[in-house]
Design a protein around this motif. Structure first.
Motif, PDB file in Angstrom:
ATOM      1  N   ARG A 208     -47.319  20.310  26.280  1.00  0.00           N
ATOM      2  CA  ARG A 208     -47.093  20.857  24.935  1.00  0.00           C
ATOM      3  C   ARG A 208     -48.411  21.036  24.185  1.00  0.00           C
ATOM      4  O   ARG A 208     -48.594  22.026  23.463  1.00  0.00           O
TER       5      ARG A 208
ATOM      6  N   GLY B 198     -43.465  11.246  30.372  1.00  0.00           N
ATOM      7  CA  GLY B 198     -43.555  11.623  28.984  1.00  0.00           C
ATOM      8  C   GLY B 198     -44.938  12.122  28.619  1.00  0.00           C
ATOM      9  O   GLY B 198     -45.099  13.032  27.808  1.00  0.00           O
ATOM     10  N   SER B 199     -45.981  11.499  29.216  1.00  0.00           N
ATOM     11  CA  SER B 199     -47.342  11.927  28.893  1.00  0.00           C
ATOM     12  C   SER B 199     -47.648  13.305  29.481  1.00  0.00           C
ATOM     13  O   SER B 199     -48.420  14.065  28.927  1.00  0.00           O
ATOM     14  N   VAL B 200     -47.029  13.627  30.604  1.00  0.00           N
ATOM     15  CA  VAL B 200     -47.223  14.943  31.214  1.00  0.00           C
ATOM     16  C   VAL B 200     -46.595  16.009  30.315  1.00  0.00           C
ATOM     17  O   VAL B 200     -47.175  17.076  30.106  1.00  0.00           O
TER      18      VAL B 200
ATOM     19  N   GLN C 101     -46.104  15.753  27.065  1.00  0.00           N
ATOM     20  CA  GLN C 101     -46.925  15.851  25.855  1.00  0.00           C
ATOM     21  C   GLN C 101     -48.205  16.649  26.117  1.00  0.00           C
ATOM     22  O   GLN C 101     -48.632  17.448  25.289  1.00  0.00           O
ATOM     23  N   ALA C 102     -48.807  16.419  27.276  1.00  0.00           N
ATOM     24  CA  ALA C 102     -50.026  17.152  27.627  1.00  0.00           C
ATOM     25  C   ALA C 102     -49.721  18.640  27.775  1.00  0.00           C
ATOM     26  O   ALA C 102     -50.498  19.493  27.331  1.00  0.00           O
TER      27      ALA C 102
END
Length: 180
Positions: A9, A2-4, A6-7
């Motif tokens: 985006r 999920g953090s990948v 978000q990064a």
């Protein structure tokens, strides 16, 4: 994971924002370059007109040469055609005026001769008699109605002659010969 996402985006959003800023800055840069060119052209025409006027003033002689900075600015953009034509007309009128105005005559009797334009205007009014004439009509009769600079030179000369009591102002924009 999920953090990948978000990064990714955030990077995509930042890239889009930078693209928009880049496009806006390119447009602003082009507008500023056009404005600089216009200001530089105006600066050059004002400097040339000032040089001509200073050359016409008694006791000042030709104006000082432009500074290297002024020369560089003038070379950035050339004046538009109307400004160039106006500057040429001013320079031509100045050259004619400075070449003939206020010289003593050859006979050495202390009287002075007048500039060619002044003499032409006085001769025109000598023939016109007591008729009221517009400056534009005088310019036309003398063949000096080709551009606004030439007509303005006639107007200026008419005003000087009125000031010297050689002609009369008959109304707004109207002149007539002084009758003895």
């Amino acid at each position: 994971m999920g953090s990948v996402i978000q990064a990714a985006r955030a990077i995509e959003s930042t890239a889009e924002s930078l693209q928009e800023n880049l496009a806006r800055l390119e447009i602003q840069k082009q507008a500023l370059e056009r404005e600089l060119a216009a200001v530089t052209a105006h600066l050059g025409s004002v400097q040339r007109a000032l040089d001509v006027l200073q050359a016409l003033m008694p006791g000042t002689g030709p104006a000082a040469a432009p500074s290297p900075r002024d020369t560089a600015l003038v070379s950035v953009a050339s004046p538009t055609k109307p400004e160039a034509a106006r500057a040429a007309a001013i320079a031509e009128a100045a050259a004619e005026s400075s070449a003939t105005a206020g010289r003593s005559n050859e006979a050495g009797d202390g009287s002075t001769t007048y500039g060619k334009l002044t003499e032409q205007i006085l001769a025109y009014f000598a023939q016109a008699g007591d008729t009221e004439v517009r400056a534009r009509d005088v310019a036309s009769a003398l063949g000096r109605d080709t551009d606004s600079g030439s007509i303005n030179a006639v107007r200026s000369t008419l005003d000087r002659l009125v000031g010297a009591s050689r002609l009369q102002r008959a109304g707004r924009g109207l002149y007539r010969a002084v009758m003895p």
